[in-house]
Each structure stands twice: as C-alpha cells, then as structure tokens.
Design a protein around this motif. Structure first.
Motif, PDB file in Angstrom:
ATOM      1  N   MET A 287       0.832  -1.183   0.000  1.00 39.05           N
ATOM      2  CA  MET A 287       0.000   0.000   0.000  1.00 39.05           C
ATOM      3  C   MET A 287       0.875   1.244   0.000  1.00 39.05           C
ATOM      4  O   MET A 287       1.065   1.890   1.017  1.00 39.05           O
ATOM      5  CB  MET A 287      -0.897   0.017   1.240  1.00 39.05           C
ATOM      6  N   SER A 288       1.427   1.571  -1.127  1.00 37.97           N
ATOM      7  CA  SER A 288       2.341   2.708  -1.206  1.00 37.97           C
ATOM      8  C   SER A 288       1.596   4.038  -1.347  1.00 37.97           C
ATOM      9  O   SER A 288       2.079   5.072  -0.918  1.00 37.97           O
ATOM     10  CB  SER A 288       3.313   2.518  -2.369  1.00 37.97           C
ATOM     11  N   ASP A 289       0.435   4.039  -1.971  1.00 40.05           N
ATOM     12  CA  ASP A 289      -0.368   5.240  -2.135  1.00 40.05           C
ATOM     13  C   ASP A 289      -0.861   5.704  -0.757  1.00 40.05           C
ATOM     14  O   ASP A 289      -1.400   4.905   0.015  1.00 40.05           O
ATOM     15  CB  ASP A 289      -1.549   4.899  -3.045  1.00 40.05           C
ATOM     16  N   PRO A 290      -0.695   6.993  -0.414  1.00 38.09           N
ATOM     17  CA  PRO A 290      -1.108   7.466   0.918  1.00 38.09           C
ATOM     18  C   PRO A 290      -2.595   7.238   1.226  1.00 38.09           C
ATOM     19  O   PRO A 290      -2.940   6.890   2.347  1.00 38.09           O
ATOM     20  CB  PRO A 290      -0.778   8.952   0.902  1.00 38.09           C
TER      21      PRO A 290
ATOM     22  N   GLY B 294      -6.579   1.518   4.468  1.00 36.21           N
ATOM     23  CA  GLY B 294      -6.232   0.270   5.149  1.00 36.21           C
ATOM     24  C   GLY B 294      -6.236   0.431   6.660  1.00 36.21           C
ATOM     25  O   GLY B 294      -6.736  -0.431   7.388  1.00 36.21           O
ATOM     26  N   ALA B 295      -5.709   1.541   7.153  1.00 30.69           N
ATOM     27  CA  ALA B 295      -5.673   1.785   8.598  1.00 30.69           C
ATOM     28  C   ALA B 295      -7.089   1.932   9.162  1.00 30.69           C
ATOM     29  O   ALA B 295      -7.391   1.415  10.246  1.00 30.69           O
ATOM     30  CB  ALA B 295      -4.838   3.023   8.900  1.00 30.69           C
TER      31      ALA B 295
ATOM     32  N   THR C 269      -4.545   4.901  -0.040  1.00 29.32           N
ATOM     33  CA  THR C 269      -4.746   3.459   0.135  1.00 29.32           C
ATOM     34  C   THR C 269      -4.267   3.025   1.516  1.00 29.32           C
ATOM     35  O   THR C 269      -4.938   2.246   2.203  1.00 29.32           O
ATOM     36  CB  THR C 269      -4.018   2.675  -0.970  1.00 29.32           C
ATOM     37  N   ALA C 270      -3.132   3.542   1.944  1.00 26.90           N
ATOM     38  CA  ALA C 270      -2.629   3.227   3.282  1.00 26.90           C
ATOM     39  C   ALA C 270      -3.581   3.755   4.351  1.00 26.90           C
ATOM     40  O   ALA C 270      -3.860   3.072   5.354  1.00 26.90           O
ATOM     41  CB  ALA C 270      -1.229   3.808   3.470  1.00 26.90           C
ATOM     42  N   ARG C 271      -4.095   4.950   4.143  1.00 26.54           N
ATOM     43  CA  ARG C 271      -5.040   5.534   5.105  1.00 26.54           C
ATOM     44  C   ARG C 271      -6.318   4.699   5.171  1.00 26.54           C
ATOM     45  O   ARG C 271      -6.845   4.442   6.256  1.00 26.54           O
ATOM     46  CB  ARG C 271      -5.343   6.975   4.690  1.00 26.54           C
TER      47      ARG C 271
ATOM     48  N   THR D  88      -2.233  -9.035   4.627  1.00 26.20           N
ATOM     49  CA  THR D  88      -2.238  -7.770   3.894  1.00 26.20           C
ATOM     50  C   THR D  88      -3.647  -7.538   3.347  1.00 26.20           C
ATOM     51  O   THR D  88      -4.420  -8.477   3.151  1.00 26.20           O
ATOM     52  CB  THR D  88      -1.232  -7.758   2.724  1.00 26.20           C
TER      53      THR D  88
END
Length: 189
Positions: free
Chosen positions: A1-4, A10-11, A6-8, A143
């Motif tokens: 999840m390198s895209d900010p 996921g969290a 997408t990471a957000r 993941t």
C-alpha cells in the motif's frame, strides 16, 4: 500500500472490528474471487472523517464472490455456508452474492440493464457512485488488497459523484440516503 490514501484506507478498515471480523471470516471461507465492498468500506471512512463511531450507519456487509456456476442452488449453498460461519449479529448483516449471477436478477429488481460481469472487481465499475466503488480483501498473509477503479479521492473528500462509466436510475435516491446519515457529504454532478 504505497499510495497514501490506500494506506489511510487500510488503517481505517483495520480499526473497524466488525469489518475485520467479516474480512477474516471471508478469507477463512476461501470463496472464489471474493471482495467486501460498498457500505462496508465507504461507511467506516465517512465515519472516521466526520468523527463518528466507525460502525455508525453500517446496515450490512456486502460480500461478493465470483463463481461461474450461476445456478440459484449453488449461490444458496454459499449463502448458507457463510451464515454458518458467523455468529449473531454479524450473521444477519453479511449479504453474500455471486457476482456471476447479478445480471440474472438486477434488471428485474432495479429496472436497469446489467450486462454479465467478468469477476468481482468488475462489479466495482458498476456501482452508483465512485465513493462506493471500493472493495477490500484480506489476504492469507494479513495484507489488505484494495481495489478502487475510480480511485479514492471522492471517498476521502466525502464526495458523491455519479459513476462516470454507467448512468444509473438510483443515484439521486442513494445520494439522499447518504446525506441523511452524513450531512457533511457533498453531491457532485
């Protein structure tokens, strides 16, 4: 999840206990080409952005899978199997549908044509609004796979934009329902 974003996302998903239980159980069931999508994904994000409890407004957890066997009997067997895997109250909230069958009933229910889908990810391209067109799957290594054919900008902007590739009859009704629960959301033409 390198895209900010997408990471957000996921969290936020990982911080939503009911959703994580659905994702873990779906993973353990090993349904073919499965995804959890729509309200189960966008609603925790809207709640996070507006300071509400993450499970506020969640009416159900849409669990789609793709099995070329489009018989009612095969889908019903999966629905019963999934129901047995969940305890109450999640049992009543998880709605399972074989995405390979949607074209068989959609037009009758919503009075709109609906061509057959190729896989579960393809279903995301048909959702009424871009903010709903997000799916997630929990992989064996824990993941999250996140699919968003229209990106995540509208989701994180609390923006309801009609699907740019498929006009639907239900956009105004859907937008009104969302605005009733999240008045901070905005409707874009």
């Amino acid at each position: 999840m390198s895209d900010p974003l997408t990471a957000r996302l996921g969290a936020i998903l990982r911080a939503t206990p009911g959703l994580m239980q659905v994702l873990r159980t779906a993973r353990d069931l090993a349904l073919p080409d499965w995804l959890v999508f729509s309200g189960a994904i966008y609603q925790p994000v809207f709640n996070h952005l507006t300071g509400r409890a993450l499970d506020y407004g969640v009416k159900d957890y849409d669990l789609g899978y793709f099995d070329p066997d489009t018989s009612y009997e095969a889908e019903d067997a999966v629905i019963r199997r999934v129901a047995r895997a969940f305890a109450t109250p999640l049992r009543e909230l998880v709605e399972v549908r074989n995405q390979a069958r949607v074209h068989l009933w959609f037009e009758g229910k919503f009075a709109e044509p609906y061509a057959p889908l190729h896989d579960s990810a393809h279903a995301l391209t048909r959702f009424t609004t871009t903010a709903f067109a997000v799916g997630a799957r929990l992989e064996d290594d824990d993941t999250l796979t996140i699919l968003a054919p229209f990106g995540l900008d509208d989701l994180f902007a609390l923006r309801l934009r009609p699907n740019p590739t498929r006009a639907t009859n239900g956009f105004a009704r859907t937008a009104a329902s969302v605005i009733a629960r999240w008045p901070e959301a905005q409707v874009a033409d």
